[in-house]
Structure formats: structure tokens, C-alpha cells
Design an enzyme around this catalytic site. Structure first.
Site, PDB file in Angstrom:
ATOM      1  N   CYS A  43      62.714  26.756  32.735  1.00 50.16           N
ATOM      2  CA  CYS A  43      61.961  27.861  32.147  1.00 50.16           C
ATOM      3  C   CYS A  43      61.609  27.590  30.693  1.00 50.16           C
ATOM      4  O   CYS A  43      60.465  27.740  30.283  1.00 50.16           O
ATOM      5  CB  CYS A  43      62.758  29.158  32.257  1.00 50.16           C
ATOM      6  N   CYS A  48      58.265  28.413  32.332  1.00 50.72           N
ATOM      7  CA  CYS A  48      57.705  29.700  31.912  1.00 50.72           C
ATOM      8  C   CYS A  48      57.239  29.719  30.462  1.00 50.72           C
ATOM      9  O   CYS A  48      56.122  30.166  30.165  1.00 50.72           O
ATOM     10  CB  CYS A  48      58.738  30.809  32.086  1.00 50.72           C
ATOM     11  N   LYS A  51      54.376  27.177  29.541  1.00 53.16           N
ATOM     12  CA  LYS A  51      53.212  27.575  30.341  1.00 53.16           C
ATOM     13  C   LYS A  51      52.553  28.799  29.736  1.00 53.16           C
ATOM     14  O   LYS A  51      51.329  28.874  29.625  1.00 53.16           O
ATOM     15  CB  LYS A  51      53.644  27.849  31.773  1.00 53.16           C
ATOM     16  N   TYR A 178      51.692  30.448  42.537  1.00 52.53           N
ATOM     17  CA  TYR A 178      51.430  30.921  41.184  1.00 52.53           C
ATOM     18  C   TYR A 178      51.347  29.780  40.168  1.00 52.53           C
ATOM     19  O   TYR A 178      50.570  29.854  39.203  1.00 52.53           O
ATOM     20  CB  TYR A 178      52.464  31.968  40.764  1.00 52.53           C
ATOM     21  N   GLU A 182      48.017  29.410  38.008  1.00 52.89           N
ATOM     22  CA  GLU A 182      48.108  29.544  36.554  1.00 52.89           C
ATOM     23  C   GLU A 182      47.573  28.313  35.844  1.00 52.89           C
ATOM     24  O   GLU A 182      46.821  28.425  34.860  1.00 52.89           O
ATOM     25  CB  GLU A 182      49.560  29.813  36.156  1.00 52.89           C
ATOM     26  N   HIS A 437      45.368  58.310  27.770  1.00 48.73           N
ATOM     27  CA  HIS A 437      43.923  58.066  27.778  1.00 48.73           C
ATOM     28  C   HIS A 437      43.438  57.661  26.388  1.00 48.73           C
ATOM     29  O   HIS A 437      43.901  58.209  25.395  1.00 48.73           O
ATOM     30  CB  HIS A 437      43.199  59.331  28.235  1.00 48.73           C
ATOM     31  N   GLU A 442      46.140  54.332  33.179  1.00 43.77           N
ATOM     32  CA  GLU A 442      46.098  55.731  33.586  1.00 43.77           C
ATOM     33  C   GLU A 442      45.631  55.890  35.029  1.00 43.77           C
ATOM     34  O   GLU A 442      45.924  56.899  35.679  1.00 43.77           O
ATOM     35  CB  GLU A 442      45.194  56.536  32.655  1.00 43.77           C
TER      36      GLU A 442
END
Length: 460
Positions: A43, A48, A51, A178, A182, A437, A442
């Protein structure tokens, strides 16, 4: 004299192993942690963290383009790959130092070298032997080497992608998970002509179908070429240094670089597991029970090496459960349900819980709430990329069993949504929550009517 040199020996200095070793040492246990490469593991060193840094770098192309719609005038742009790599390496070195320092501050012994079992209670590292009452295996996984592919030696994996001497002009990435997705977005964002080749019908298997199709369309709209239902059968290096790939479909493609991202395999080779009596599965994964205990009572395994869920936060959570079970007299099972996760593609995918397809197999009737819209941030920029938000609800209990987001900051949303889904909230809680908002998020609390229902696996 103590029967063993250590109370706990941890094999592997990645996120899970370091967490277990550091906290066990902080409890006053005699702990040794062995790492053969660099503390921090996949990682931190070549996963991770680097990356995500590359993802940030690759996003500036679109940021610069979008800025003009907001009144900014930008001068000449130039990207320097060596600068990115050097700055990334400096940050990784800093983080590696923190991992090692934190272990040592807690009182753990850090050991450089590959640990190999001599017997169930003894490991050897760099010619020195240690005995331990308990042993934790946290050696992670590595990219599938695809050794059966002729010309494999000319290709790279995600490991080498972080250290390329120069940025290629073109690249083919084989895989549809993934990591492949990615990196396809990363290289494309940095100006590389990018092709993604995947054997399946659609990228990102096991993700929700709307997310898969929506991301596929968005990537192709950006200029990423995606070839599904095909694989590379042979790679040959030409005289000019380019690579020629022969596809199963019969086509031949030429690229500057080819990256193989076709899954990861557990790091169990050469650990001496036979000497310890530890059982493994068909992929070499260490077999464990719900408490991460192997068939040998005092030996545990966590993280990617068990091939349960290959995610860093999962390994860390498994480490915490291990500590409760092994040292706090509080047996704690690992709960792998409703894990929030993200794909740092462009746009991002954030997801937690069941996909519509998986939920349809489990529940008799579903309510599906779906919204697709162009987010406000894209309007002045003239970008037509759309955000998709989706709630999967069990019609009988009204419990929200899956939430899926495709769009900017989807990963951040997934982290917070994960708390709600883990708590078992119903759609009524979403309906009674006031919206913030104007935000894209939302939409998650303003979808009052089902877009459609699914009964016995069929949309109605």
C-alpha cells in the site's frame, strides 16, 4: 527463562503487520516484525499511496481544461515525468521511515530480511533464528506474473509502473479490475495513448452494472480505448524497442509499453509453511477461520495473503481483531460485510453493500432509486460527463442494502455512506435527512420514488 524469545513474531511489515506489531508492543508484548523489502508494504510503497499521488497528477489535465470555462487563462503547459517520480519517491521514503519509527518507538524489534519457518514456533531471518509463542503472517500479495504468456518478460506490472525511466507514448493494459482501470486513467491523463484489454464482457466485474457501464462510457468519451472479450496471447519485442501484441481475436497491436494487471496472488512461496504445518488453498492463499487463525493454533494470517478481501483497510481491521483475540481474551470475528470501497478512476466509483445484481439473488423484491445528472462543476466547463447515484433497497424491510456512486469525490461519499449501511439504516432515514444544497451528494436523500423495481431477478 522464557520459553520463547518473543511473544509475537510478525512476518511482513505492511499495513496489517505493522498495526498488529505496533499495538502488541505497546501492550508490553515482546514483538519482532520482519520485512524483506520496505516497511509499509504494498500500500505505502507500490500500491495505494503512490497510485493516488499519480491519480492527482493525472487529473490536472482536465482541471486546466475546465479552468478556462471559469474565466482563467493559462499559459503553456508542460508535464515532467521524472519530477513526479522523484517527488513520489521522496514521499514514500518519508512514510516508510514513519512506519519503522513507530514500530521501534512502541518497543518492537524491526528485522530486515525474509522470514522462513524452521518449525511451528521458529523462524529464520538473515541467518538468525527467533522463537515465538505466537506468529502472525502478513506477507500480502504480488501481481500475477502471467508466466504462461510468451513474451511476458517484455511487460511490466503495477510494481514497475511506479519506476519507469520515461513515460511511454502508448500503453496497453491487460485487465479489467480496479488496478487496471485506475492505471488506464492515470496514463491517459498524463498524455499517454492508452488501450485497456479485458477478457470479460464489461470492466470491473462484481461492481454494480450501472457503475460499470457508466465508467466504461466515460472512459471512452475521454479517449481511452477499451477492448472487451479479448486477451493478449503473445508479446514480441521489435527492433525499434516497441512491443507487438497478438490478441486472441487475431489482431496485432503495437505499443511502447504493455502492463499486466490481471489480479494478485498471495505471497506464500518460500515461507516454509510446510515446516510449520500451515495449510494453503489452490491459489497459495493461507486458509484461516473467522478469527484469522490457521489450522495451527498459535499461527494467524491476515491481509492479502489470505485472499479474502484484498484491501488495505481490511488488513488493518483484521489486525485489530487478531489483537483482541490473541492478546485481550476477547475472541473477535472479522466482519467482511458491507465494506466501503472506491475505484480512483476518472470519474471515481464509490460503493458500499450489494450491487443490484447481487441483491436480486438474495432478496425477493428490490426498489431501485437511480439518478443520472451532469454535476454543477461541469456546467461552465462545458464537460458532459455525468454522475450516477443509485440506492438498492430491500422492498420488504426497506433496508438500504447497497449504495453506488459514479462521479467526482465518490470515494469520499462511500466512506461516510459506509457507516449508514453498516448500521442497517432504512430508506426512511435517507428520506428524512435534509439535503445539503447545492451538492451532488444531496441526490442521495432526494430520490423519493423508485426508478424501478426488481422482483425475482426481473425488472418490473
Amino acid at each position: 527463562m522464557a520459553e520463547f524469545d518473543l511473544d509475537l513474531f510478525v512476518i511482513g511489515g505492511g499495513s496489517g503487520g505493522v498495526r498488529a506489531g505496533r499495538l502488541a508492543a505497546a501492550m508490553g508484548k515482546r514483538v519482532g516484525v520482519a520485512e524483506e523489502y520496505r516497511f509499509g508494504g504494498t500500500c505505502v510503497v507500490r500500491g495505494c499511496v503512490p497510485k493516488k499521488l499519480f491519480v492527482y497528477a493525472s487529473q490536472f489535465t482536465e482541471h486546466f481544461e475546465d479552468a478556462t470555462g471559469y474565466g482563467w487563462r493559462l499559459g503553456e503547459r508542460h508535464f515532467d515525468w521524472p519530477t513526479l517520480v522523484a517527488n513520489k519517491d521522496r514521499e514514500i521514503a518519508r512514510l516508510e521511515g514513519l512506519y519503522r519509527t513507530n514500530l521501534e518507538k512502541a518497543g518492537a524489534l524491526t528485522i530486515e530480511g525474509r522470514a522462513v519457518f524452521v518449525d511451528p514456533h521458529t523462524v529464520e531471518v538473515a541467518g538468525k533464528r527467533f522463537t515465538a509463542e505466537k506468529i502472525l503472517i502478513a506477507t500480502g500479495a504480488r501481481p500475477n506474473p502471467h508466466e504462461a504468456l510468451p513474451g511476458r518478460e517484455h511487460c511490466i506490472t503495477s510494481n514497475e509502473a511506479f519506476h519507469l525511466a520515461e513515460l511511454p507514448r502508448s500503453i496497453a493494459i491487460e485487465g479489467g479490475g480496479y488496478i487496471a482501470v485506475e492505471f488506464a486513467n492515470i496514463f491517459h491523463g498524463l498524455g499517454v495513448e492508452t488501450t485497456l484489454i479485458y477478457r470479460g464482457k464489461e470492466i470491473l466485474s462484481r461492481f454494480d452494472g450501472d457503475m460499470r457501464r457508466g465508467l466504461h462510457e466515460a472512459m471512452e468519451a475521454k479517449g481511452i480505448r477499451i477492448i472487451c472479450q479479448d486477451i493478449i496471447q503473445r508479446v514480441e519485442k521489435r527492433a525499434d524497442g516497441t512491443l507487438e501484441a497478438t490478441l486472441k481475436s487475431g489482431g496485432m497491436e503495437t505499443y511502447d509499453q504493455i502492463m499486466l494487471a490481471i489480479g494478485r496472488v498471495p505471497n506464500t512461496n518460500g515461507l516454509g509453511l510446510d515446516a510449520a504445518g500451515v495449510e494453503t488453498g489452490v491459489r497459495g492463499e493461507i486458509l484461516v477461520d473467522e478469527y484469522s487463525r490457521t489450522n495451527v493454533g498459535h499461527i494467524w494470517a491476515i491481509g492479502d495473503v489470505t485472499d479474502r478481501v484484498q484491501l488495505t483497510p481490511v488488513a488493518i481491521h483484521e489486525a485489530m481483531c487478531f489483537l483482541e483475540t490473541a492478546f485481550k481474551d476477547n475472541p473477535t470475528k472479522v466482519d467482511h460485510a458491507d465494506i466501503a470501497t472506491a475505484v480512483f478512476s476518472q470519474p471515481e466509483v464509490g460503493t458500499v453493500g450489494l450491487s443490484e445484481e447481487a441483491a436480486a439473488e438474495r432478496f425477493e423484491e428490490l426498489e431501485i432509486y437511480r439518478a443520472s445528472f451532469r454535476p454543477m462543476r461541469h456546467t461552465l466547463a462545458g464537460r458532459h460527463e455525468r454522475t450516477i447515484m443509485k440506492l438498492v433497497v430491500d422492498a420488504a424491510s426497506r433496508r438500504v442494502v447497497g449504495v453506488h456512486v459514479l462521479g467526482p469525490d465518490a470515494g469520499e461519499m462511500a466512506q461516510l455512506l459506509g457507516i449508514s449501511i453498516k448500521a442497517g439504516v432504512t430508506k426512511d432515514f435517507f428520506d428524512s435527512t435534509m439535503a445539503v444544497h447545492p451538492t451532488a451528494a444531496e441526490e442521495l436523500v432526494t430520490m423519493y420514488q423508485p426508478t424501478y423495481r426488481v422482483r425475482n431477478g426481473e425488472r418490473i
